[in-house]
Design an enzyme around this catalytic site. Structure first.
Site, mmCIF file in Angstrom:
data_model
loop_
_atom_site.group_PDB
_atom_site.id
_atom_site.type_symbol
_atom_site.label_atom_id
_atom_site.label_comp_id
_atom_site.label_asym_id
_atom_site.label_seq_id
_atom_site.Cartn_x
_atom_site.Cartn_y
_atom_site.Cartn_z
ATOM 1 N N SER A 131 1.077 -0.101 8.243
ATOM 2 C CA SER A 131 1.639 -0.623 6.994
ATOM 3 C C SER A 131 2.428 -1.896 7.321
ATOM 4 C CB SER A 131 2.555 0.430 6.391
ATOM 5 O OG SER A 131 3.186 -0.126 5.288
ATOM 6 N N GLY A 132 2.151 -2.929 6.600
ATOM 7 C CA GLY A 132 2.865 -4.198 6.803
ATOM 8 C C GLY A 132 2.203 -5.090 7.830
ATOM 9 N N THR A 187 -3.506 -6.205 3.241
ATOM 10 C CA THR A 187 -3.715 -6.644 1.860
ATOM 11 C C THR A 187 -3.860 -8.169 1.801
ATOM 12 O OG1 THR A 187 -2.408 -4.762 1.175
ATOM 13 C CG2 THR A 187 -2.771 -6.474 -0.458
ATOM 14 N N ASN A 227 7.412 -3.048 4.505
ATOM 15 C CA ASN A 227 6.642 -4.106 3.852
ATOM 16 C C ASN A 227 7.166 -4.261 2.429
ATOM 17 O OD1 ASN A 227 4.762 -5.734 2.698
ATOM 18 N ND2 ASN A 227 2.967 -4.518 3.293
ATOM 19 N N SER A 239 4.136 -3.276 -0.108
ATOM 20 C CA SER A 239 3.283 -2.286 0.557
ATOM 21 C C SER A 239 2.354 -1.632 -0.449
ATOM 22 C CB SER A 239 4.183 -1.251 1.210
ATOM 23 O OG SER A 239 3.381 -0.267 1.805
ATOM 24 N N SER A 240 1.066 -1.580 -0.104
ATOM 25 C CA SER A 240 0.116 -0.923 -1.001
ATOM 26 C C SER A 240 0.348 0.563 -0.899
ATOM 27 C CB SER A 240 -1.317 -1.235 -0.592
ATOM 28 O OG SER A 240 -1.418 -2.572 -0.208
ATOM 29 N N GLY A 245 -2.110 1.825 5.867
ATOM 30 C CA GLY A 245 -2.167 1.939 7.328
ATOM 31 C C GLY A 245 -1.485 3.205 7.806
ATOM 32 N N GLU A 253 1.042 5.690 9.138
ATOM 33 C CA GLU A 253 2.469 5.719 8.827
ATOM 34 C C GLU A 253 3.188 6.802 9.618
ATOM 35 O OE1 GLU A 253 2.989 6.058 4.607
ATOM 36 O OE2 GLU A 253 2.584 3.925 4.275
HETATM 37 N N1 LIG Z 1 -1.631 -14.065 7.034
HETATM 38 C C1 LIG Z 1 -0.383 -13.974 6.590
HETATM 39 N N2 LIG Z 1 0.348 -15.088 6.445
HETATM 40 C C2 LIG Z 1 1.618 -14.997 6.016
HETATM 41 N N3 LIG Z 1 2.242 -13.861 5.716
HETATM 42 C C3 LIG Z 1 1.559 -12.706 5.860
HETATM 43 C C4 LIG Z 1 0.228 -12.707 6.293
HETATM 44 N N4 LIG Z 1 -0.193 -11.440 6.337
HETATM 45 C C5 LIG Z 1 0.865 -10.678 5.907
HETATM 46 N N5 LIG Z 1 1.907 -11.445 5.631
HETATM 47 C C6 LIG Z 1 3.227 -10.998 5.168
HETATM 48 O O1 LIG Z 1 3.366 -9.659 5.457
HETATM 49 C C7 LIG Z 1 3.602 -8.879 4.298
HETATM 50 C C8 LIG Z 1 2.863 -7.585 4.405
HETATM 51 O O2 LIG Z 1 1.513 -7.802 4.381
HETATM 52 P P1 LIG Z 1 0.512 -6.801 3.679
HETATM 53 O O3 LIG Z 1 -0.797 -7.421 3.714
HETATM 54 O O4 LIG Z 1 1.031 -6.353 2.406
HETATM 55 O O5 LIG Z 1 0.522 -5.602 4.665
HETATM 56 P P2 LIG Z 1 -0.290 -4.248 4.554
HETATM 57 O O6 LIG Z 1 -1.189 -4.379 3.418
HETATM 58 O O7 LIG Z 1 -1.001 -4.174 5.859
HETATM 59 O O8 LIG Z 1 0.694 -3.198 4.401
HETATM 60 C C9 LIG Z 1 3.121 -9.702 3.160
HETATM 61 O O9 LIG Z 1 3.856 -9.428 2.036
HETATM 62 C C10 LIG Z 1 3.357 -11.127 3.666
HETATM 63 O O10 LIG Z 1 4.688 -11.493 3.404
HETATM 64 MG MG LIG Z 2 -1.294 -3.321 1.815
#
Ligand SMILES: Nc1ncnc2c1ncn2[C@@H]1O[C@H](COP(=O)(O)OP(=O)(O)O)[C@@H](O)[C@H]1O
Ligand SMILES: [Mg+2]
Length: 1126
Positions: free
Chosen positions: A110-111, A115, A160, A163-164, A391, A393
């Protein structure tokens, strides 16, 4: 890298090794070091073969601009630095060009950036696929589904900010051209417990905060909400409301626009927010304890206002809602008994209701979006799936949700292992390729532990849930301990092996997941797995008049509470709620299995996301944390297998088909053995033997570079072939064109020649005609000249003949004339001779007898001639015609007499023709002539003027009629204005003079009153001068015994028509008296003016007088009246 400086720049500034397969030495440390090194230079992507390892930078990098997309578009994966775009492009092109359905599996904690990665893929696909109104609409809908689902399904967690809290798999569907035409979203298990409570520092789902911050106040009012999140129990308990990086108000607008773009109706949007609001408000409902009479606990709602508002929002009876929240129906031996909730029970029921409403609303949203974005046509489609699922957790306290999430991650790892490690290695062996096995941890055993039928944890949980009687989480744990005690990945405090492990609580079990050990508290497992809502609550929700709410709780239709619902229930024959619904666990297991099947049917592409630290910090990379992830993600094994194995494999036939143009022998078609064909191609490309391996059915290529070289050569070759085809085609076209031109030229030249010949011919014809015509003219002229000559000759002959004949005739004539004259002369001579002879013989007798006879005869003949002449030449009958035929002198007097006679005769004839009036006029004129001819100068000018008499036309005048009726002067002879000379002083005045057959009447012409009347017989004499004047003096008779008028004396009158006046009055006098008055014409006359005698004298030669009337100047000096005239 502050700005995007182009892929070239990145290539040149590549840090570390971009494909970990090339790492040397291949150790975990080196791999992590490489990642760290690259990460510190903001190169967050690294390849393991075609797998992208992505490290979350936690800050915005300029890597995602349209320009970068353009650079990655249609490029080979190793041409440019590692990027999600590269793998997206690879997947997109394989899907489009090779017709292979694709899936991109994004995994990580997660994070870790899953996404975000999925959004990057969507952005790439949206940009590189086709354009057009419909396509853009679909793209926009697909893209807009993200913010909507994130608002309802994402929340701020400790790891996050976004977070989804649900799993998402999205199939994007394309047509044969690679243009998106729709999609299907599958959602997996929303973490609904978050609706009612969150651990400290976390938030509820974004939408609650967004609605309160972003909706306009009136809308909030209709939802009966206050804009402060602090006022809501579901939002204020975790102590986190605001997140710096999140602008809730802005996001709310995005969500609303997103919903509109996707195609939500306005009413639907309102209904959705009404449900969100009612969840918030239900969360605020509080209960107070009540002790029932039978000793049981009961409860009341302490803030009834809130429940009333919720009832209004949902369109249900407040009492129904209150009852459903404070009581439940229990079946005791087929009897239904209502029992009260205790306060804790009521709170549990309330939270369960809120969670149910929210999670069902979320599933409905996904379904609704799917309805909008689904492909509406029946065309064949290609699919590209993107999996972004929660992811792995591990929390302080892990519950049912974590168990489910981690189970899902185990399954994903399975797929990864299956496809990248196990399957690959097995394939080498299957294909008979020499292979040294790479060891890896296969987590299938953990998957089995969880999901295996009958003995898996999920099965045991279900079994417990179905057991009648008092089942608790504890009994479930006991069952687990019993069944799984020997499993190496299961640990529990009651088991021998873990009894001394104090980190493991008694109410928990631990699973050794592929990604680490996780301790799950069993508390709530049964409940959550059952996922049951008290029937009273479902029924109450179904009884609402709120459309959407009714749809979300279809099971509530049985035993509807109110009649309205009963009616509805009759219409809805669903029998679902009679059956026990599947447990949450079994549902999830089924959907995960479905997902696995789906993924396995597609060509997988991987993005492995790594979280650099636990603090969402940019720029820091915690080696321990990364190491842990690298381990459990199995990245090292992945590298090893990749390194030892072959990067690419393909069935011989497909390979041959794709690269047949690379060898002359195989192009354009190869009919021999397929492997032979492949070998020919490889030999042709001079590919080294150790680069390739021949399997039983497939060809293996070790190095991606070899494949890219092949692809490159193929591209060049295709280029060449295209050029060749183009060349041949162009040649053909040109040749066709040339032939056409040639044929056209022949036609044109033949036409031209024809035309030219025709023109020449016409010219020649015209010239010939001209020549012919000239010749003919010349000939004709010649003939003409001859003819003319002939004619002239003829004429000349005739002329000569004529003249000759004339001459002859004249000669003859002269002769004849001469003869005649001679004859005549002879006769004259003879006559004279005879005459002479006669005269000689009869001379004496002639003088005596014949002479007088002859003389008489002569005289008679002359008279006769004269008279005949007069008769023939008589003048006209007009008396004024003076012509007369001339006459011989001797008849002069006879002629004159005849002329007079003739004149008189024609005058008489003329007179006879006259009327009486004309005769009278003639008489008057004749009288005037008698009087004035040769005496008065002005007479001649009066001759041609007829005597008109009544110059003023007073005969018809009424006043005149009145006068003559008195005086009896009916026969008017003359009437005109006259100048009357005053006898005393010679002044001239104008008066109207009327002469009748009886009298002279002097009348005042202005008033038409009679001044005096002089009987006509009183006029004795009239005197006039011979000069030019037009005056006349009328002398009266000597007065006899009181004759009134005569006494007045003579009077002088002047008038233009004085001749007429004098003539007419003379005639009147003559008529009356039978004697003409005396008319004297002389320069002097004596007059009698009253009693005095006056000498009137006319004198000529006065100067300065105007001619005519009065034209005179009259002066009186005693007895002399002098009338001067010019
Ligand atoms: N490629 C990226 N560039 C900049 N920031 C990113 C990138 N990927 C993730 N982040 C940062 O990390 C945070 C969490 O990413 P997210 O995709 O929501 O994580 P996950 O879906 O894996 O839990 C996002 O809100 C963003 O701020
Ligand atoms: Mg996500």
């Amino acid at each position: 890298m502050a700005l995007h400086l182009g892929a070239q720049y990145i290539l040149e500034h590549n840090v570390g090794i971009s494909d970990a397969v090339l790492l040397h030495p291949l150790t975990e440390e080196a791999f992590i070091e490489n990642i760290k090194k690259r990460f510190s230079h903001e190169q967050i992507y690294t390849y393991i073969g075609t797998v992208v390892v992505s490290v979350n930078p936690y800050k915005k990098l300029p890597l995602y601009t349209p320009e970068v997309i353009e650079e990655y578009r249609s490029r080979n994966i190793y041409e440019l630095p590692p990027h999600i775009y590269a793998i997206s492009d690879e997947a997109y092109r394989s899907m489009r060009d090779r017709n292979l359905d694709q899936c991109i599996i994004i995994s990580g904690e997660s994070g870790a950036g899953k996404t975000e990665a999925s959004k990057v893929i969507m952005q790439y696909v949206a940009q590189v696929s086709g354009k057009g109104r419909e396509i853009d609409r679909v793209k926009e809908q697909l893209l807009q589904s993200n913010p909507v689902l994130e608002a309802f399904g994402n929340a701020k967690t400790l790891r996050n900010d976004n977070s989804s809290r649900f799993g998402k798999y999205m199939d994007i569907e394309f047509d044969f051209k690679g243009d998106p035409i729709g999609g299907v979203i599958t959602n997996y298990l929303l973490e609904k417990s978050r609706v009612a409570s969150q651990i400290p520092g976390e938030r509820n789902f974004h939408i609650f905060y967004q609605l309160l911050a972003g909706a306009d106040p009136t809308f909030l009012e209709t939802l009966k909400l206050s804009p402060k999140p602090e006022n809501y129990g579901f939002l204020n308990r975790s102590g986190c409301i605001k997140v710096d990086a999140i602008d809730d108000a802005k996001d709310f607008n995005m969500v609303k626009t997103g919903m509109e773009v996707i195609g939500f109706y306005r009413t639907e949007i309102t209904e959705v927010f009404q449900l969100v609001a009612s969840v918030l408000k239900l969360g605020n409902v509080e209960f107070s304890h009540r002790s029932n009479a039978d000793g049981t606990d009961g409860c009341d709602i302490s803030n009834t206002g809130e429940i009333a508002e919720v009832a209004q929002l949902l369109g249900c009876l407040e009492q129904n809602l209150t009852n459903a929240l404070t009581q439940r129906t229990v079946e005791v031996k087929r009897d239904k008994v209502k029992t009260d909730f205790s306060v804790a029970g009521a709170v549990y029921a309330r939270d369960a209701l809120c969670k149910a409403i929210y999670s069902r609303l979320f599933s409905w949203l996904v379904q609704r979006i799917n309805d909008s974005i689904k492909v509406k046509t029946e065309q064949t489609r290609k699919v590209m799936g993107v999996l972004d699922i929660y992811g792995f957790e591990v929390f302080q306290t892990n519950r049912y949700e974590q168990f489910i999430i981690n189970y899902c991650n185990e399954k994903l790892q399975q797929i990864f292992i299956e496809l990248t490690l196990k399957e690959e290695q097995e394939e080498y062996i299957r294909e008979g390729i020499e292979w040294i096995h790479v060891d890896y941890f296969n987590n299938a055993v953990i998957c089995d532990l969880i999901e295996k039928n009958n003995v898996g944890i999920l099965a045991l949980l279900d079994e417990q849930c179905l057991l009648p009687g008092n089942v608790t989480d504890k009994t479930f744990l006991e069952k687990l301990n019993q069944t799984c005690k020997d499993h190496p990945h299961f640990e529990s405090r009651t088991l021998k092996k873990n009894q001394s492990d104090r980190t493991l609580p008694h109410d928990a079990f631990r699973l050794k997941h592929y990604a680490g050990n996780v301790t799950y508290k069993v508390d709530g497992f049964i409940d959550k797995n059952n996922d049951l809502l008290y029937r009273d609550l479902s029924q109450a929700m179904y009884a609402c008049r709120h459309n959407l709410m009714k749809k979300l709780f279809p099971e509530g239709y049985h035993k509807a509470l109110d009649t309205q619902c009963l009616v509805n229930s009759l219409r809805n024959p669903s029998q679902k709620s009679l059956k026990r619904p599947p447990t949450a666990g079994s549902q999830f297991k089924a959907s995960v299995q479905e997902l696995m099947k789906n993924l396995l049917s597609k060509n997988p592409n991987y993005i492995r996301c790594i979280k650099p630290n636990d603090d969402k910090q940019s720029g820091t990379l915690d080696l321990e944390i990364v190491k842990h992830q690298v381990r459990y993600l199995g990245l090292m094994e992945n590298i090893r297998v990749k390194r030892a194995g072959y990067a690419y494999r393909q069935i011989y036939a497909q390979f041959l088909y794709r690269y047949k143009m690379l060898a002359d022998e195989t192009w354009p078609s190869w009919h021999g053995d397929v492997v032979e064909g492949v070998k020919l191609i490889l030999a042709n490309q001079k590919i080294q033997q150790d680069e390739i391996a021949f399997g039983k059915s497939k060809l293996f290529i070790r190095n991606p570079k070899t494949l890219f070289d092949l692809e490159e050569t193929r591209r060049e070759r295709m280029h060449f072939l295209a050029t060749l085809i183009q060349k041949v085609w162009k040649g053909h076209v040109k040749r066709e064109h040339f032939l056409l031109m040639k044929r056209s030229q022949v036609v044109i030249s033949s036409r031209f020649r024809g035309f030219y010949g025709q023109k020449q011919y016409k010219k020649k014809k015209a010239a010939t005609l001209l020549l012919q015509c000239c010749t003919r003219r010349w000939k004709a002229r010649k003939v003409l000249a001859e003819l003319k000559h002939e004619k002239r000759c003829q004429l000349a002959a005739t002329d000569i003949q004529k003249h000759y004949r004339g001459w002859q005739a004249r000669k003859l004539l002269a002769e004849l004339k001469h003869a005649k004259r001679m004859e005549w002369a002879a006769r004259v001579i003879h006559k004279y001779y005879l005459g002479w002879k006669v005269r000689k013989n009869y001379k004496p007798k002639f003088r005596r007898i014949a002479g007088p006879k002859v003389a008489r005869f002569m005289v008679v003949a002359l008279k006769r001639k004269f008279l005949l002449n007069v008769r023939d030449k008589l003048p006209s009958l007009s008396p004024v015609d003076n012509k007369w035929p001339s006459s011989p002198k001797m008849y002069k007097s006879a002629s004159d007499q005849l002329q007079v006679m003739h004149h008189k005769w024609r005058c008489r004839k003329y007179r006879r023709k006259l009327s009486e009036a004309q005769k009278y006029t003639l008489r008057e004129k004749a009288t005037a002539s008698d009087i004035f001819k040769d005496k008065k100068v002005i007479y001649p000018e009066s001759v041609p003027r007829p005597f008109k008499g009544d110059y003023l036309n007073i005969r018809g005048d009424m006043k005149w009629k009145k006068i003559h009726s008195l005086t009896n002067d009916i026969n008017l002879v003359f009437a005109d204005l006259v100048h009357k000379v005053n006898r005393a002083n010679g002044k001239i005045v104008q008066q109207l003079l009327v002469v009748s057959s009886q009298a002279f009447l002097v009348i005042d012409h202005r008033t038409m009153t009679l001044k005096y009347r002089i009987p006509i017989e009183f006029i004795e004499k009239i005197s006039l001068s011979p000069f030019q004047d037009k005056l006349a003096v009328f002398h009266m008779k000597k007065p006899e015994n009181g004759d009134r008028f005569a006494k007045k004396g003579d009077f002088i009158i002047g008038n233009e028509h004085i001749i007429e006046i004098v003539t007419k009055s003379s005639l009147c006098v003559k008529n009356k008296t039978n004697t003409m008055p005396e008319i004297s014409i002389s320069p002097q006359c004596s007059g009698q003016f009253g009693s005095s005698a006056v000498q009137v004298s006319f004198q000529q030669g006065a100067k300065g007088l105007e001619p005519g009337i009065p034209g005179v100047k009259v002066t009186r000096k005693k007895h002399l009246m002098l009338i001067s005239e010019p």
